[in-house]
Design an enzyme around this catalytic site. Structure first.
Site, short mmCIF file in Angstrom:
data_model
loop_
_atom_site.label_atom_id
_atom_site.label_comp_id
_atom_site.label_asym_id
_atom_site.label_seq_id
_atom_site.Cartn_x
_atom_site.Cartn_y
_atom_site.Cartn_z
CG ASP A 29 11.62 -1.98 -2.83
OD1 ASP A 29 10.39 -2.01 -2.76
OD2 ASP A 29 12.31 -2.92 -3.26
CG ASP A 31 8.52 -7.34 -1.27
OD1 ASP A 31 8.09 -8.48 -1.12
OD2 ASP A 31 7.98 -6.33 -0.74
CD GLU A 38 10.11 -8.89 -5.30
OE1 GLU A 38 8.98 -8.40 -5.11
OE2 GLU A 38 11.13 -8.20 -5.52
NE ARG A 75 2.65 -8.61 -9.56
CZ ARG A 75 3.55 -7.76 -9.09
NH1 ARG A 75 4.57 -8.19 -8.38
NH2 ARG A 75 3.43 -6.47 -9.32
CB SER A 119 6.71 -1.88 0.35
OG SER A 119 6.58 -3.16 -0.21
N GLY A 120 5.57 -1.68 -2.71
CA GLY A 120 4.44 -2.18 -3.47
C GLY A 120 3.90 -3.47 -2.90
CE LYS A 168 7.75 1.10 -3.97
NZ LYS A 168 8.89 0.18 -4.09
CG ASP A 191 14.63 -4.69 -6.09
OD1 ASP A 191 14.38 -5.73 -6.71
OD2 ASP A 191 13.78 -4.14 -5.36
CG ASN A 194 8.15 -0.88 -7.95
OD1 ASN A 194 9.26 -1.41 -8.05
ND2 ASN A 194 7.32 -1.18 -6.97
#
Length: 235
Positions: A29, A31, A38, A75, A119-120, A168, A191, A194
């Site tokens: 991941d 962030d 983030e 967001r 990554s999201g 992912k 972390d 997701n």
């Protein structure tokens, strides 16, 4: 039951050391795992909406929001009108690799592992982190830009719309298939909630300074120190 292998390093479900060379892929991941921030929250700071966006991010990472895609759309919508120059400032002034990130990546590369960043977050940052560390593969989201500003939307990509937990997982499995290896030979580090889908299918799952739900489900939890503490478990 989880046991503390060393200060701030908790393991469950296996007995160290494992052989790093037995793995062929490590998936990260970005962030709050590979990097210290983030990104969506820091971009929101430029719009004066950091608190609002951060609250959604925190809830999503704790697993309190069932629909990650919708939480990300919410967001990103709050970022409408932010100039692209603000993203440049986030990258140059706020984004740093987390402690031990480069050491872990280099050790994995030296042992012959391929590296995947899933990554999201957004390609604006993942592409730069990929290039800095020499990573092999990435998957993340594209922010739509018009007239030098964010529109508050994301751009669909050939593989789909948003890189969430399911994506992912799919990307990790697809990369394993492309490499001709079983998922048991992959390591997944994250972390947030997701990250759990990809961690569930990997041979070794690692939580880094993670949310409680992620720490509980991971085979390794690094609660103190840098990412390279994983190497204490890998001969």
């Amino acid at each position: 039951m989880p046991q503390e292998f060393a200060s701030g390093l908790v393991i469950q479900g296996f007995t160290p050391p494992l052989a790093l060379a037995n793995f062929r892929l490590i998936a990260f991941d970005m962030d709050s795992t590979l990097i210290n921030i983030e990104c969506v929250d820091e971009i929101a700071d430029a719009a004066g909406r950091k608190a609002e966006v951060s609250a959604i991010t925190e809830a999503a990472m704790r697993g309190e929001i069932a629909d990650y895609k919708e939480s990300l759309r919410q967001r990103v919508a709050l970022l409408a009108g932010v100039p692209v120059a603000a993203l440049e400032q986030v990258f140059s002034q706020r984004l740093q690799l987390n402690p031990g990130a480069e050491a872990l990546v280099r050790a994995c590369q030296a042992a012959g592992l391929k590296t995947l960043l899933v990554s999201g977050g957004f390609t604006f940052f993942t592409d730069r982190v990929r290039d800095r560390l020499g990573l092999d593969f990435t998957r993340s989201n594209v922010l739509e830009v018009a007239d030098g500003q964010l529109t508050g939307r994301m751009v669909d990509q050939p593989w789909g719309d948003i890189c969430d937990g399911d994506e992912k997982r799919r990307m990790l499995l697809a990369t394993c298939a492309d490499l001709g290896i079983e998922p048991s030979r992959a390591i997944a580090m994250g972390d947030g909630a997701n990250d759990l889908p990809m961690m569930a299918v990997a041979g070794l799952s690692v939580a880094y300074h993670a949310k409680p739900r992620v720490r509980e489900q991971a085979m390794v939890a690094i609660n103190e120190g840098g990412l390279d503490r994983l190497l204490e478990l890998l001969a």
